[in-house]
Every structure is written in structure tokens, then in C-alpha cells.
Design a protein around this motif. Structure first.
Motif, short mmCIF file in Angstrom:
data_model
loop_
_atom_site.label_atom_id
_atom_site.label_comp_id
_atom_site.label_asym_id
_atom_site.label_seq_id
_atom_site.Cartn_x
_atom_site.Cartn_y
_atom_site.Cartn_z
N LEU A 8 1.66 9.39 -5.85
CA LEU A 8 2.22 10.72 -5.62
C LEU A 8 3.25 11.10 -6.69
O LEU A 8 3.72 12.23 -6.72
N GLY A 9 3.60 10.12 -7.52
CA GLY A 9 4.58 10.38 -8.57
C GLY A 9 6.01 10.46 -8.08
O GLY A 9 6.85 11.12 -8.67
N VAL A 10 6.27 9.76 -6.97
CA VAL A 10 7.64 9.73 -6.45
C VAL A 10 8.20 8.32 -6.58
O VAL A 10 7.45 7.35 -6.65
N GLN A 11 9.51 8.25 -6.60
CA GLN A 11 10.16 6.95 -6.72
C GLN A 11 9.87 6.11 -5.48
O GLN A 11 9.93 6.60 -4.35
N HIS A 12 9.56 4.84 -5.71
CA HIS A 12 9.27 3.94 -4.60
C HIS A 12 10.54 3.68 -3.79
O HIS A 12 11.58 3.34 -4.35
N LYS A 13 10.43 3.87 -2.50
CA LYS A 13 11.52 3.55 -1.58
C LYS A 13 10.93 2.84 -0.39
O LYS A 13 9.85 3.18 0.09
N LYS A 14 11.66 1.85 0.09
CA LYS A 14 11.21 1.11 1.26
C LYS A 14 11.61 1.84 2.53
O LYS A 14 12.58 2.59 2.56
N VAL A 15 10.87 1.57 3.58
CA VAL A 15 11.20 2.10 4.90
C VAL A 15 12.43 1.36 5.40
O VAL A 15 12.57 0.15 5.19
N ILE A 16 13.32 2.08 6.04
CA ILE A 16 14.55 1.50 6.58
C ILE A 16 14.37 1.26 8.07
O ILE A 16 13.84 2.12 8.78
N GLN A 17 14.81 0.11 8.53
CA GLN A 17 14.75 -0.21 9.95
C GLN A 17 16.14 -0.01 10.55
O GLN A 17 17.14 -0.36 9.93
N ILE B 12 3.54 8.46 4.06
CA ILE B 12 3.23 7.91 5.39
C ILE B 12 2.00 8.60 5.98
O ILE B 12 1.15 7.95 6.59
N LEU B 13 1.90 9.91 5.78
CA LEU B 13 0.71 10.63 6.27
C LEU B 13 -0.56 10.10 5.60
O LEU B 13 -1.59 9.91 6.26
N ILE B 14 -0.49 9.86 4.31
CA ILE B 14 -1.65 9.30 3.60
C ILE B 14 -1.95 7.90 4.12
O ILE B 14 -3.10 7.57 4.41
N PHE B 15 -0.91 7.08 4.26
CA PHE B 15 -1.09 5.71 4.73
C PHE B 15 -1.77 5.70 6.10
O PHE B 15 -2.74 4.98 6.32
N ARG C 298 0.84 -1.21 0.00
CA ARG C 298 0.00 0.00 0.00
C ARG C 298 0.87 1.25 0.00
O ARG C 298 0.58 2.21 -0.72
N LEU C 299 1.94 1.25 0.78
CA LEU C 299 2.84 2.40 0.80
C LEU C 299 3.46 2.61 -0.58
O LEU C 299 3.59 3.74 -1.05
N LYS C 300 3.80 1.52 -1.24
CA LYS C 300 4.37 1.61 -2.59
C LYS C 300 3.36 2.22 -3.55
O LYS C 300 3.70 3.11 -4.34
N SER C 301 2.11 1.79 -3.48
CA SER C 301 1.09 2.33 -4.39
C SER C 301 0.82 3.81 -4.09
O SER C 301 0.56 4.59 -5.02
N ILE C 302 0.90 4.20 -2.84
CA ILE C 302 0.74 5.61 -2.49
C ILE C 302 1.88 6.43 -3.10
O ILE C 302 1.65 7.50 -3.68
N GLN C 303 3.09 5.91 -3.00
CA GLN C 303 4.24 6.62 -3.58
C GLN C 303 4.09 6.76 -5.09
O GLN C 303 4.36 7.83 -5.65
N ILE C 304 3.65 5.70 -5.74
CA ILE C 304 3.44 5.75 -7.18
C ILE C 304 2.36 6.78 -7.51
O ILE C 304 2.50 7.58 -8.44
#
Length: 136
Positions: A65-74, A97-100, A57-63
């Protein structure tokens, strides 16, 4: 890095880097607002690392928004710079993240406006240390 320092006969750089590590780590531990922020950030990053549906879902939100998909870093608790990278990535993913968090009802902690301000200030404060440790 250690081999390069040894080859250059710069024995004191190991101590120097360790001193930087101690200074940054203890400074972050001494600030309750930073500890609270890191706790929330760790819960958010852990959520995305344990949930493929949340990651998708975070990936689809980024797409969207028209931004490059990046994973969250732990982060890793023994490396202060991993906390820096985690916060930096979360800050860069702020809008997604705010949208999510607004769409998905969960126990996931949300970041308040002040959290983003503290995060940005902390990143600005830590960036010179991170750049220094990467160069040495």
C-alpha cells in the motif's frame, strides 16, 4: 511524571489523573458498543502478536500500500490509554487490516463499517484525555 509532580509540590495532580482514569474507564465500560469493539480489537491484536506469519503478511500488505510498516499494538486492561493506542493503531492500519481479513480465512473477527465509525468517534472523544495525561 510522579517525581515531577512531587518536585513541583503539586500533590493534587495524582488524584486528578486518577479521577480522569476512573472517568474514562467507567465510561468505556458502560457502553456495550465500545466493549464489543474493544473485544474484537483485542482478538485482532492478539492474533497478530501470536502469529508471526500474520504479522509478516500484514507488513507486506502495508508495503504494498506504500505506507510505513507499523505493528499492531496490544492493550493492557489496567491502562485505558493503552486501549486508545491499540484502537488508534488499528484505525491507522484500517486498509491493511481490511485487505488481510479479506485474504486470510480465519476465525479472526472482522470490523464492519459501523465498527470503524465507532472507533473513529471513540478516538476523537478520548484524544483530549490522552493529550492531557501526556502533558501532566
Amino acid at each position: 511524571m510522579k517525581k515531577g509532580v512531587d518536585d513541583a509540590s503539586l500533590d493534587s495532580f495524582g488524584c486528578f489523573l486518577h479521577t480522569i482514569h476512573l472517568i474514562v474507564t467507567e465510561s468505556m465500560k458502560s457502553q456495550k458498543s465500545v466493549q464489543d469493539l474493544l473485544g474484537r480489537a483485542r482478538r485482532v491484536s492478539t492474533h497478530f502478536h501470536h502469529s508471526s506469519s500474520a504479522t509478516d503478511r500484514l507488513k507486506s500488505i502495508q508495503i504494498g500500500l506504500g505506507v510505513q510498516h507499523k505493528k499492531v499494538i496490544q492493550d493492557i486492561c489496567t491502562r485505558w490509554n493503552s486501549s486508545f493506542y491499540m484502537l488508534e493503531r488499528l484505525f491507522n492500519l484500517k486498509h491493511a487490516i481490511l485487505i488481510f481479513t479479506s485474504e486470510v480465512p480465519s476465525s479472526l473477527p472482522s470490523f464492519k463499517a459501523n465498527d470503524w465509525t465507532v472507533m473513529e468517534s471513540l478516538l476523537n472523544l478520548l484524544r483530549p484525555f490522552e493529550e492531557l495525561t501526556k502533558r501532566i
